[in-house]
Design a protein around this motif. Structure first.
Motif, PDB file in Angstrom:
ATOM      1  N   ASN A 153       1.129   2.785   1.919  1.00  0.00           N
ATOM      2  CA  ASN A 153       0.389   3.755   1.117  1.00  0.00           C
ATOM      3  C   ASN A 153       1.195   5.029   0.885  1.00  0.00           C
ATOM      4  OD1 ASN A 153      -1.828   2.158   0.633  1.00  0.00           O
ATOM      5  ND2 ASN A 153      -2.961   2.918   2.414  1.00  0.00           N
ATOM      6  N   ALA A 154       1.932   5.477   1.886  1.00  0.00           N
ATOM      7  CA  ALA A 154       2.775   6.665   1.715  1.00  0.00           C
ATOM      8  C   ALA A 154       3.842   6.403   0.654  1.00  0.00           C
ATOM      9  CB  ALA A 154       3.416   7.060   3.037  1.00  0.00           C
ATOM     10  N   ALA A 155       4.427   5.215   0.671  1.00  0.00           N
ATOM     11  CA  ALA A 155       5.429   4.863  -0.335  1.00  0.00           C
ATOM     12  C   ALA A 155       4.793   4.756  -1.720  1.00  0.00           C
ATOM     13  CB  ALA A 155       6.108   3.544   0.041  1.00  0.00           C
ATOM     14  N   ASP A 170      -6.705   7.625  -3.031  1.00  0.00           N
ATOM     15  CA  ASP A 170      -6.598   7.327  -1.600  1.00  0.00           C
ATOM     16  C   ASP A 170      -7.863   6.659  -1.060  1.00  0.00           C
ATOM     17  OD1 ASP A 170      -5.917   7.152   1.035  1.00  0.00           O
ATOM     18  OD2 ASP A 170      -5.784   9.313   1.373  1.00  0.00           O
ATOM     19  N   THR A 171      -8.010   5.383  -1.347  1.00  0.00           N
ATOM     20  CA  THR A 171      -9.158   4.635  -0.834  1.00  0.00           C
ATOM     21  C   THR A 171      -9.102   4.484   0.681  1.00  0.00           C
ATOM     22  OG1 THR A 171      -7.948   2.603  -1.364  1.00  0.00           O
ATOM     23  CG2 THR A 171      -9.652   3.299  -2.906  1.00  0.00           C
ATOM     24  N   TYR A 172      -7.893   4.477   1.234  1.00  0.00           N
ATOM     25  CA  TYR A 172      -7.740   4.308   2.684  1.00  0.00           C
ATOM     26  C   TYR A 172      -8.500   5.399   3.434  1.00  0.00           C
ATOM     27  CZ  TYR A 172      -5.592   3.364   7.220  1.00  0.00           C
ATOM     28  OH  TYR A 172      -5.401   3.049   8.545  1.00  0.00           O
ATOM     29  N   SER A 173      -8.181   6.652   3.133  1.00  0.00           N
ATOM     30  CA  SER A 173      -8.817   7.782   3.835  1.00  0.00           C
ATOM     31  C   SER A 173     -10.313   7.836   3.589  1.00  0.00           C
ATOM     32  CB  SER A 173      -8.177   9.099   3.399  1.00  0.00           C
ATOM     33  OG  SER A 173      -6.817   9.128   3.767  1.00  0.00           O
ATOM     34  N   ILE A 177      -5.089   3.923 -12.457  1.00  0.00           N
ATOM     35  CA  ILE A 177      -5.416   4.396 -11.116  1.00  0.00           C
ATOM     36  C   ILE A 177      -4.731   3.451 -10.148  1.00  0.00           C
ATOM     37  CG2 ILE A 177      -7.245   4.786  -9.426  1.00  0.00           C
ATOM     38  CD1 ILE A 177      -9.099   4.932 -12.019  1.00  0.00           C
ATOM     39  N   VAL A 178      -3.827   3.974  -9.352  1.00  0.00           N
ATOM     40  CA  VAL A 178      -3.139   3.192  -8.336  1.00  0.00           C
ATOM     41  C   VAL A 178      -3.889   3.431  -7.028  1.00  0.00           C
ATOM     42  CG1 VAL A 178      -0.979   2.837  -7.104  1.00  0.00           C
ATOM     43  CG2 VAL A 178      -0.936   3.408  -9.542  1.00  0.00           C
ATOM     44  N   ALA A 179      -4.613   2.432  -6.583  1.00  0.00           N
ATOM     45  CA  ALA A 179      -5.441   2.574  -5.384  1.00  0.00           C
ATOM     46  C   ALA A 179      -4.635   2.250  -4.130  1.00  0.00           C
ATOM     47  CB  ALA A 179      -6.648   1.652  -5.469  1.00  0.00           C
ATOM     48  N   ALA A 180      -4.844   3.048  -3.105  1.00  0.00           N
ATOM     49  CA  ALA A 180      -4.216   2.790  -1.811  1.00  0.00           C
ATOM     50  C   ALA A 180      -4.711   1.459  -1.259  1.00  0.00           C
ATOM     51  CB  ALA A 180      -4.562   3.911  -0.829  1.00  0.00           C
ATOM     52  N   ILE A 181      -3.891   0.841  -0.459  1.00  0.00           N
ATOM     53  CA  ILE A 181      -4.297  -0.362   0.268  1.00  0.00           C
ATOM     54  C   ILE A 181      -5.353   0.067   1.276  1.00  0.00           C
ATOM     55  CG2 ILE A 181      -3.538  -2.249   1.756  1.00  0.00           C
ATOM     56  CD1 ILE A 181      -0.670  -1.737   0.624  1.00  0.00           C
ATOM     57  N   THR A 182      -6.415  -0.674   1.360  1.00  0.00           N
ATOM     58  CA  THR A 182      -7.522  -0.299   2.240  1.00  0.00           C
ATOM     59  C   THR A 182      -7.215  -0.650   3.701  1.00  0.00           C
ATOM     60  OG1 THR A 182      -8.609  -2.407   1.719  1.00  0.00           O
ATOM     61  CG2 THR A 182      -9.276  -0.469   0.445  1.00  0.00           C
ATOM     62  N   PRO A 183      -7.833   0.072   4.629  1.00  0.00           N
ATOM     63  CA  PRO A 183      -7.611  -0.217   6.048  1.00  0.00           C
ATOM     64  C   PRO A 183      -8.314  -1.494   6.479  1.00  0.00           C
ATOM     65  CG  PRO A 183      -9.302   1.462   5.822  1.00  0.00           C
ATOM     66  CD  PRO A 183      -8.770   1.183   4.432  1.00  0.00           C
ATOM     67  N   VAL A 184      -7.978  -1.954   7.667  1.00  0.00           N
ATOM     68  CA  VAL A 184      -8.655  -3.088   8.295  1.00  0.00           C
ATOM     69  C   VAL A 184      -9.325  -2.590   9.569  1.00  0.00           C
ATOM     70  CG1 VAL A 184      -7.092  -4.818   7.328  1.00  0.00           C
ATOM     71  CG2 VAL A 184      -6.572  -3.798   9.556  1.00  0.00           C
ATOM     72  N   CYS A 185     -10.266  -3.361  10.082  1.00  0.00           N
ATOM     73  CA  CYS A 185     -10.944  -2.997  11.332  1.00  0.00           C
ATOM     74  C   CYS A 185      -9.974  -3.112  12.502  1.00  0.00           C
ATOM     75  CB  CYS A 185     -12.152  -3.901  11.569  1.00  0.00           C
ATOM     76  SG  CYS A 185     -13.538  -3.600  10.449  1.00  0.00           S
ATOM     77  N   ASP A 239      -1.147   0.918  10.860  1.00  0.00           N
ATOM     78  CA  ASP A 239       0.016   1.816  10.775  1.00  0.00           C
ATOM     79  C   ASP A 239       0.999   1.334   9.705  1.00  0.00           C
ATOM     80  OD1 ASP A 239       0.593  -0.385  12.526  1.00  0.00           O
ATOM     81  OD2 ASP A 239       2.249   0.723  13.424  1.00  0.00           O
ATOM     82  N   ILE A 240       1.115   0.022   9.542  1.00  0.00           N
ATOM     83  CA  ILE A 240       1.987  -0.523   8.500  1.00  0.00           C
ATOM     84  C   ILE A 240       1.358  -0.284   7.121  1.00  0.00           C
ATOM     85  CG2 ILE A 240       3.074  -2.612   7.594  1.00  0.00           C
ATOM     86  CD1 ILE A 240       3.165  -3.632  10.522  1.00  0.00           C
ATOM     87  N   ILE A 241       0.057  -0.477   7.007  1.00  0.00           N
ATOM     88  CA  ILE A 241      -0.628  -0.197   5.739  1.00  0.00           C
ATOM     89  C   ILE A 241      -0.402   1.259   5.338  1.00  0.00           C
ATOM     90  CG2 ILE A 241      -2.898   0.043   4.634  1.00  0.00           C
ATOM     91  CD1 ILE A 241      -3.797  -2.428   6.273  1.00  0.00           C
ATOM     92  N   ARG A 242      -0.478   2.160   6.301  1.00  0.00           N
ATOM     93  CA  ARG A 242      -0.267   3.584   5.981  1.00  0.00           C
ATOM     94  C   ARG A 242       1.163   3.837   5.491  1.00  0.00           C
ATOM     95  NH1 ARG A 242      -3.586   3.980  10.537  1.00  0.00           N
ATOM     96  NH2 ARG A 242      -1.832   4.542  11.897  1.00  0.00           N
ATOM     97  N   GLU A 243       2.145   3.118   6.019  1.00  0.00           N
ATOM     98  CA  GLU A 243       3.521   3.253   5.516  1.00  0.00           C
ATOM     99  C   GLU A 243       3.604   2.823   4.049  1.00  0.00           C
ATOM    100  OE1 GLU A 243       6.473   1.214   7.859  1.00  0.00           O
ATOM    101  OE2 GLU A 243       5.597   1.945   9.739  1.00  0.00           O
TER     102      GLU A 243
END
Length: 179
Positions: free
Chosen positions: A110-112, A129-132, A87-95, A104-108
């Motif tokens: 994660n898209a890659a 997609d842990t981010y969403s 399981i390749v987990a997305a990088i999680t967001p920050v507050c 916005d950089i984390i989302r880039e």
């Protein structure tokens, strides 16, 4: 997951500040002596591996370099352990108030990462997609999921991620592969 008691030490291969760009500088001792990540995974030989690596890459790498290294690591693990599921987990967001890294950089990244998994086209490697899952309507980490620094996750967040992960796995070929 290990810090909050969800994963026992013997099943935890983690360390502070581990990232794809510095992975070769870290060793892990799970009872068989000090070894690198791939050797440690091979030592444990899990049927299911949850990989959550990347927060420390975001400011020190490019998405392309990050996913290239990530793919190399996965391919080496699967070469050694073709029966393993990853399981390749997305990088999680920050507050929103976190000034260490921007979402916005984390989302880039994660898209890659998601594209890398899709391009690999292997039933035993899936993107989660842990981010969403844990972001708010502004795409920032939900405040109640922060451990207080706006970046690291708190116990309620682990419950949310693991519950969603179990449900997600039921929709993948991994469930059938594991029996």
């Amino acid at each position: 997951f290990n810090v909050y008691g969800y994963v026992p030490d013997i099943h935890n291969i983690a360390g502070s500040s581990v990232s794809m760009w510095n992975l070769d500088y870290f060793t892990f001792d799970l009872g068989g002596g000090e070894m690198g990540l791939t050797d440690a995974v091979d030592y444990v030989r899990p049927r299911l591996l949850y990989m959550g690596i990347g927060m420390n890459d975001v400011n020190l790498n490019s998405p392309e370099t990050y996913v290239q290294r990530y793919r190399e690591v996965i391919e080496e693990m699967l070469r050694r352990m073709p029966e393993m599921n990853i399981i390749v987990a997305a990088i999680t967001p920050v507050c929103s108030y976190c000034n260490v890294v921007r979402n916005d950089i984390i989302r880039e990244y994660n898209a890659a990462l998601e594209k890398m998994v899709k391009d690999m086209d292997l039933p035993q490697v899936v993107f989660f997609d842990t981010y969403s899952l844990i972001c708010d309507e502004n795409l920032d980490l939900r405040e109640e999921y922060s451990s207080g620094d706006g970046m690291h996750l708190y116990i309620p967040c682990c419950d949310v991620i693991l519950t969603a992960l179990y449900d997600f796995l039921d929709t993948t070929e991994i469930r059938q592969r594991m029996g």
